[in-house]
Design an enzyme around this catalytic site. Structure first.
Site, mmCIF file in Angstrom:
data_model
loop_
_atom_site.group_PDB
_atom_site.id
_atom_site.type_symbol
_atom_site.label_atom_id
_atom_site.label_comp_id
_atom_site.label_asym_id
_atom_site.label_seq_id
_atom_site.Cartn_x
_atom_site.Cartn_y
_atom_site.Cartn_z
ATOM 1 C CB THR A 327 -0.900 0.063 1.255
ATOM 2 O OG1 THR A 327 -0.068 0.332 2.388
ATOM 3 C CG2 THR A 327 -1.663 -1.233 1.470
ATOM 4 C CB CYS A 328 0.231 4.675 -1.040
ATOM 5 S SG CYS A 328 0.094 4.122 -2.736
ATOM 6 C CG ASP A 329 -0.154 4.281 5.822
ATOM 7 O OD1 ASP A 329 0.521 5.324 5.914
ATOM 8 O OD2 ASP A 329 -0.775 3.802 6.773
ATOM 9 C CG ASN A 366 -3.484 1.979 -1.534
ATOM 10 O OD1 ASN A 366 -2.269 1.879 -1.545
ATOM 11 N ND2 ASN A 366 -4.066 3.140 -1.427
#
Ligand SMILES: *Cc1c(COP(=O)(O)O)cnc(C)c1O
Length: 408
Positions: A327-329, A366
């Site tokens: 994910t982008c986190d 996401n």
């Protein structure tokens, strides 16, 4: 800190075969292991009836296997009831253990046919007045547990002192409290908590026997049976010996039940992930996997567990390395600062002991799909008829990958 080991690259052939056929990431659920775990706990506690705690891993194939083994089921929601209904579990083999319920939850469970419920305070008890002719109640008592990984007696359970007054209230309200229950906490590595809880309940049961017309005839000792998250095994017979000893002191009319979750399913699943990206950042080698803490590794957040990782790589000079999720986190990091040789893209990383509180808590943040579940060592008799969540779709008739032929 995650423990890890390097395995030689030619050992990953069977995982490669699976990811080639089914994609990556995968969640491999091995029914033989679940059966073995169930049987070993049965053997360790032969006088105790086991109710698998569905929340740990509510996969229908796992539930079916345990159903065939003779297990009962511990449920806490209408959704969990639905999965059991679909695999035709007789409702008398279920207990509803959520201490806090809406009227709807009670009605849903009663409509299914479950008649055993848990309460831990007067409000919850009195919710059963309209249904008092149809239910038997377990009163949950709290015993705090510093040695458990997840202390479940903070949020739920009355104190032992409150038991007599709640029992009296039930008697006045005409509600049948048929026993006591407790849960000392999950991944409880020390049996002293259970032994003390059993001893206290024994006293409460005997005292009640002297004053009441209806004796307390059930003791539910909850879950908490531990597994090893490193490369070891827990000797469950030795672990249970003091518990058995304490149970032998109970009055003969008391039936004992338990609600194991983690112990049954944790060893029954592995996740297979693939390195899909790399970068050098601040002196670390970053490897981006296609599963992470928002997916099957969610247990690292919610369940506070660090999983044992097996990395299939050529030996070589090692560098401090990071495994990050897809994910982008930025919290989506599985393991940091582990010394690893250079890993090419496509490297397979397998997480072990990943059955409990993993897939069950995975998200689709996401809009990334959860890992596909492959069921090993089970003929899937329900196939696509079973309307289960998409990520639980199993492979029809797939056999174990350990040296057995795969039939698709
Ligand atoms: C979660 C839970 C269990 C299972 O606990 P494990 O530690 O996984 O064995 C059993 N009973 C209740 C009431 C629970 O909430």
């Amino acid at each position: 800190m995650n423990t890890f080991k390097l395995s030689s690259v030619d050992m990953d052939a069977r995982y490669r075969e699976l990811t080639a056929a089914h994609g990556s990431p995968l969640f491999l659920l091995d029914c033989d292991v679940a059966r073995r775990q169930y049987r070993s706990l049965r053997q360790a506690l032969p006088e105790v009836d086991l109710y698998y705690a569905v929340k740990a891993l509510p996969h229908p194939d796992l539930l079916s296997v345990l159903h065939e083994e003779g297990a009962g089921f511990d449920i806490a929601s209408t959704g969990e009831i639905e999965v059991l209904r679909q695999i035709h579990v007789a409702p008398r083999r279920t207990i509803h253990t959520h201490p806090v319920k809406r009227d709807r939850d009670i009605r849903d469970a009663l409509r299914y046919g479950c008649t055993t419920f848990v309460v831990d305070n007067p409000d919850e008890l009195l919710k059963f007045i309209p249904y008092r002719n149809r239910v038997g109640i377990l009163l949950r008592v709290s015993f705090r547990s510093p040695s458990a990984l997840v202390d479940l007696s903070r949020k739920f359970g009355c104190s032992a002192d409150q038991v007599p007054s709640i029992l009296q209230l039930a008697e006045r309200a005409g509600i049948h409290i048929k026993g006591l229950s407790f849960h000392v906490g999950s991944q409880c590595t020390d049996t002293r908590q259970q032994v003390q809880a059993i001893e206290t309940c024994n006293v409460l049961i005997r005292r009640h026997h002297d004053v009441a017309t209806m004796p307390l005839s059930i003791l539910d000792i909850g879950g908490g049976f531990p597994v090893s998250y490193e490369d070891r095994e827990v000797d469950i017979a030795a672990y249970c010996a003091p518990i058995r000893e304490a149970l032998s002191q109970l009055p003969a009319h008391v039936r004992v039940i338990a609600e194991p979750g983690r112990f049954i399913c944790a060893p029954a699943a592995r996740t297979v992930t693939t390195v899909v990206g790399r970068a050098d950042r601040q002196g670390m080698k970053w490897y981006y996997l296609d599963d992470g803490v928002y997916g099957s590794f969610s247990g690292q957040i919610f369940d506070h567990v660090r999983y044992h990782l097996e990395i299939f790589a050529e030996d070589g000079p090692v560098y401090p390395s990071v495994f990050a999720g897809p994910t982008c986190d930025s919290i989506d990091v599985i393991a940091e600062d582990i010394p690893l040789p250079n890993l090419p893209l496509g490297t397979i990383v397998v997480g072990h002991m990943m059955g409990a509180y993993t897939a069950a808590t995975a998200t689709e943040f996401n809009s990334l799909k959860k890992a596909r579940v492959l069921v090993l060592n089970r003929e899937n008799r329900f196939g696509t008829v079973c309307p289960v969540p998409e990520h639980f779709i199993s492979t029809l008739g797939m056999r174990g990958i350990k040296g057995r032929r795969m039939v698709q």
